[in-house]
Scaffold this motif. Structure first.
Motif, short mmCIF file in Angstrom:
data_model
loop_
_atom_site.label_atom_id
_atom_site.label_comp_id
_atom_site.label_asym_id
_atom_site.label_seq_id
_atom_site.Cartn_x
_atom_site.Cartn_y
_atom_site.Cartn_z
N GLY A 156 0.83 -1.20 0.00
CA GLY A 156 0.00 0.00 0.00
C GLY A 156 0.87 1.24 0.00
O GLY A 156 1.92 1.28 0.66
N PRO A 157 0.49 2.29 -0.72
CA PRO A 157 1.33 3.50 -0.81
C PRO A 157 1.70 4.10 0.53
O PRO A 157 2.80 4.62 0.70
N GLY A 158 0.79 4.03 1.50
CA GLY A 158 1.07 4.65 2.79
C GLY A 158 1.90 3.81 3.73
O GLY A 158 2.29 4.29 4.81
N ASN A 159 2.25 2.59 3.32
CA ASN A 159 2.95 1.67 4.23
C ASN A 159 4.47 1.82 4.12
O ASN A 159 5.20 0.87 3.84
N ILE A 160 4.93 3.02 4.36
CA ILE A 160 6.36 3.33 4.18
C ILE A 160 7.22 2.59 5.21
O ILE A 160 8.25 2.00 4.85
N ASN A 161 6.79 2.59 6.45
CA ASN A 161 7.57 1.90 7.49
C ASN A 161 7.60 0.40 7.25
O ASN A 161 8.62 -0.27 7.51
N GLN A 162 6.50 -0.16 6.75
CA GLN A 162 6.46 -1.58 6.44
C GLN A 162 7.47 -1.92 5.36
O GLN A 162 8.20 -2.91 5.46
N ARG A 163 7.55 -1.11 4.33
CA ARG A 163 8.52 -1.36 3.25
C ARG A 163 9.95 -1.22 3.75
O ARG A 163 10.85 -1.97 3.34
N ASN B 138 21.88 -12.10 -6.42
CA ASN B 138 21.05 -12.60 -7.51
C ASN B 138 19.56 -12.49 -7.19
O ASN B 138 18.74 -13.19 -7.78
N VAL B 139 19.23 -11.61 -6.24
CA VAL B 139 17.84 -11.40 -5.85
C VAL B 139 17.51 -9.91 -6.00
O VAL B 139 18.29 -9.05 -5.62
N ARG B 140 16.35 -9.62 -6.58
CA ARG B 140 15.89 -8.24 -6.75
C ARG B 140 14.49 -8.11 -6.15
O ARG B 140 13.62 -8.94 -6.42
N LEU B 141 14.29 -7.09 -5.32
CA LEU B 141 13.01 -6.85 -4.66
C LEU B 141 12.39 -5.56 -5.19
O LEU B 141 13.05 -4.53 -5.25
N VAL B 142 11.10 -5.64 -5.60
CA VAL B 142 10.36 -4.43 -5.97
C VAL B 142 8.98 -4.48 -5.31
O VAL B 142 8.47 -5.56 -4.98
N PHE B 143 8.39 -3.30 -5.10
CA PHE B 143 7.07 -3.17 -4.50
C PHE B 143 6.08 -2.70 -5.56
O PHE B 143 6.39 -1.81 -6.36
N LEU B 144 4.87 -3.27 -5.54
CA LEU B 144 3.82 -2.93 -6.50
C LEU B 144 2.80 -2.03 -5.82
O LEU B 144 2.16 -2.43 -4.85
N LEU B 145 2.65 -0.79 -6.33
CA LEU B 145 1.80 0.21 -5.68
C LEU B 145 0.84 0.85 -6.68
O LEU B 145 1.17 1.00 -7.87
N GLY B 146 -0.34 1.24 -6.19
CA GLY B 146 -1.23 2.10 -6.94
C GLY B 146 -0.99 3.55 -6.53
O GLY B 146 -0.03 3.87 -5.81
N GLU C 202 -5.22 3.57 -5.78
CA GLU C 202 -5.03 2.48 -4.81
C GLU C 202 -6.35 2.13 -4.13
O GLU C 202 -7.10 3.02 -3.70
N SER C 203 -6.67 0.84 -4.06
CA SER C 203 -7.85 0.38 -3.35
C SER C 203 -7.66 -1.09 -2.99
O SER C 203 -6.78 -1.77 -3.52
N HIS C 204 -8.53 -1.58 -2.09
CA HIS C 204 -8.44 -2.98 -1.69
C HIS C 204 -8.82 -3.92 -2.83
O HIS C 204 -8.45 -5.09 -2.81
N GLY C 205 -9.55 -3.40 -3.80
CA GLY C 205 -10.04 -4.28 -4.86
C GLY C 205 -9.25 -4.25 -6.14
O GLY C 205 -9.74 -4.70 -7.18
#
Length: 524
Positions: free
Chosen positions: A65-72, A86-94, A120-123
């Protein structure tokens, strides 16, 4: 692959195979209607994955979620500690307008935000998923496999990358695993593991298949079915499994199965013992096994290439039931038995003379002198695995059977021939029990106390005493047993060891006595 595609992808002048459909779409000559458009514009798109090294390359895409900055921030720290180039991490956001200026700074700082201009929405998880696949195929083509998960999960084991790489080595293409249990018909998946070739095919088909609703699990399954790609339930991706690599953020992991003694990397240490004969650098925690009273003759390869010589039948038998054993020998063609059969019995003082005579006559009795206590069945099983590992190196597969169950020997031979022909060296086959809760009813035959097993979840295990193991896995079990604390429930104990070795238990309906295709029948 010849599966006919559904009407939404059907040529009006005739049915096409999915290969033709994919080819048409890739070549730009697609006559099919786009029913699931993705018209959104990029806001943040990292350029490339920047892998370094020559190991299997793993892309992790995490719904956030866009507002979850501390979580990221917490997630980045957790995955960074695994230190894998050999690992790459990305986050998917609306898009969330109120947080956008902060997200731009975050994206500039870390370069791991994939974001488009849909709200961004739950659905909108399916929209995020399509965005993620589009980005991965376009900007991260060097990836070998994609791990897709929710930000509410965190990794609890550093073995996860070893495990994924082993899976890719065994099945580099058409890999699709997730955390949806076979008996689970509703709810979304939290974790998906997909090889890059599957991701590319998903990417191609998504525009032409519209989700019926926001059940992401059903949508992905639909696309996979069209592609004739079978998804496999993987307990190590399931956060409810006590041996999973993942747990919910804030979930108590002190009772994670990895902490069951000993808490060491069995997969790595046992593997090095098998491959290089390296000693495991830890002291065993279980006492030495009691001596066997009777041992069968060794397994011998009498006819080179003969199927019958490549598997062993082990029957769990009651010490007093010599009549049962005679019946089983006859069922397998005594005196012209073409397979090696071993009966495992315990000690029973008032029948010992008969057992002595039976062992002398047939040479097929393995009698374990384990004391009659709560660990009796576990010790019998461990002693049996050890005897097989030391005396049956020519055997490829071992079929374990409950002596109280009738067996169709012809159907059993057919199954064993299939396995020998497959040449699969990592077989653990039977009727898998995925029940998560241990039996705490003291009056139950399957009762296990909290002292013996303190965890509130149990790993997948085989139901009953009937299953097949390849000889290679018998060896790994035998190496592991001294270092895994005994449990009074033998099925749970074998499940614990299998989980520590990260083995896959395969369900086969031929072990289900309620199935018409089962080779197991009722009690004689």
């Amino acid at each position: 692959m010849t599966k006919i595609v559904p009407k939404i992808l059907e040529d009006p002048f005739g049915n096409l195979t999915i290969e033709n459909v994919l080819e048409d779409i890739v070549l730009g000559s697609s006559p099919y209607q786009v029913t699931n458009p993705h018209p959104y514009k990029p806001i943040s798109m990292p350029r490339g994955c920047g892998f370094h090294g020559n190991q299997t390359k793993i892309l992790i895409m995490m719904y956030s979620g866009p507002g979850n900055i501390n979580q990221r921030r917490h997630v980045r720290q957790t995955w960074r500690e695994l230190k894998d180039p050999n690992v790459r991490l990305v986050f998917l956001l609306g898009l969330l307008e109120d947080a956008q200026y902060v997200l731009e700074d975050e994206s500039d700082q870390y370069g791991d935000i994939v974001q488009e201009d849909f709200c961004e929405s739950h659905g909108n998880k399916s929209t995020k998923m399509v965005m993620g696949y589009n980005w991965a195929v376009t900007h991260c083509p060097a990836a070998d496999v994609i791990l897709i998960l929710d930000e509410t999960l965190h990794v609890v084991s550093d073995i996860v990358f070893e495990y994924i790489r082993d899976l890719v080595t065994e099945s580099p293409t058409r890999l699709f695993r997730n955390d949806i249990r076979p008996d689970q018909h509703t709810g979304n998946s939290y974790v998906n593991l997909i090889s890059f070739d599957v991701a590319k095919q998903f990417h191609i088909l998504f525009p032409y298949i519209k989700p019926k609703d926001e059940n992401l699990n059903d949508y992905v399954r639909t696309v996979a079915n069209i592609l004739s790609i079978k998804h496999i339930y993987d307990p190590y991706l399931d956060h409810e499994n006590p041996a999973s690599f993942f747990a919910f953020t804030g979930q108590n992991v002190s009772k994670h199965l990895l902490t069951y003694p000993l808490n060491i990397n069995f997969r790595r240490l046992v593997g090095r013992k098998v491959l290089y004969n390296e000693d495991i650098p830890h002291q065993p925690i279980n006492e030495n096994l009691p001596p066997n009273i009777h041992r069968p003759t060794r397994c011998k390869l009498l006819r080179k290439g003969a199927v019958q010589d490549q598997f062993l039948v082990v029957v769990w038998s009651d010490a007093f039931d010599s009549e049962q054993r005679s019946t089983i020998r006859e069922a397998w063609g005594y005196p012209n038995i073409t397979v090696k059969i071993v009966f495992v019995v315990g000690f029973l003082d008032n029948h010992q003379n008969k057992i002595d005579a039976e062992s002398t006559t047939y040479g097929d009795i393995l009698q374990v002198s384990a004391k009659t206590n709560k660990f009796h069945d576990t010790l019998k099983t461990v002693a049996t695995f050890t005897w097989i590992a030391q005396n049956c190196e020519n055997t490829k597969f071992v079929l374990f059977l409950d002596g109280n169950i009738n067996v169709n020997t012809s159907m059993t031979m057919t199954l064993m021939k299939e396995l020998v022909k497959s040449n699969d060296r990592k077989v653990f086959l039977g009727q898998v029990n995925n029940e998560l809760e241990p039996d705490r009813n003291a009056k139950s035959l399957t009762y296990v106390s909290e002292n013996d097993y303190p965890f509130d979840r149990v790993p997948p295990r085989m139901l009953g005493l009937n299953y097949i193991l390849s000889f290679d896995l018998i060896k790994t079990f035998d190496i592991s047993f001294p270092f895994v604390k005994y449990c009074s429930a033998v099925d749970i104990y074998i499940g614990i060891v299998a989980s520590k070795l990260m083995l896959t238990l395969r369900n086969d309906e031929r072990f289900d006595r309620t199935s018409h295709s089962s080779f197991l029948r009722g009690i004689p």
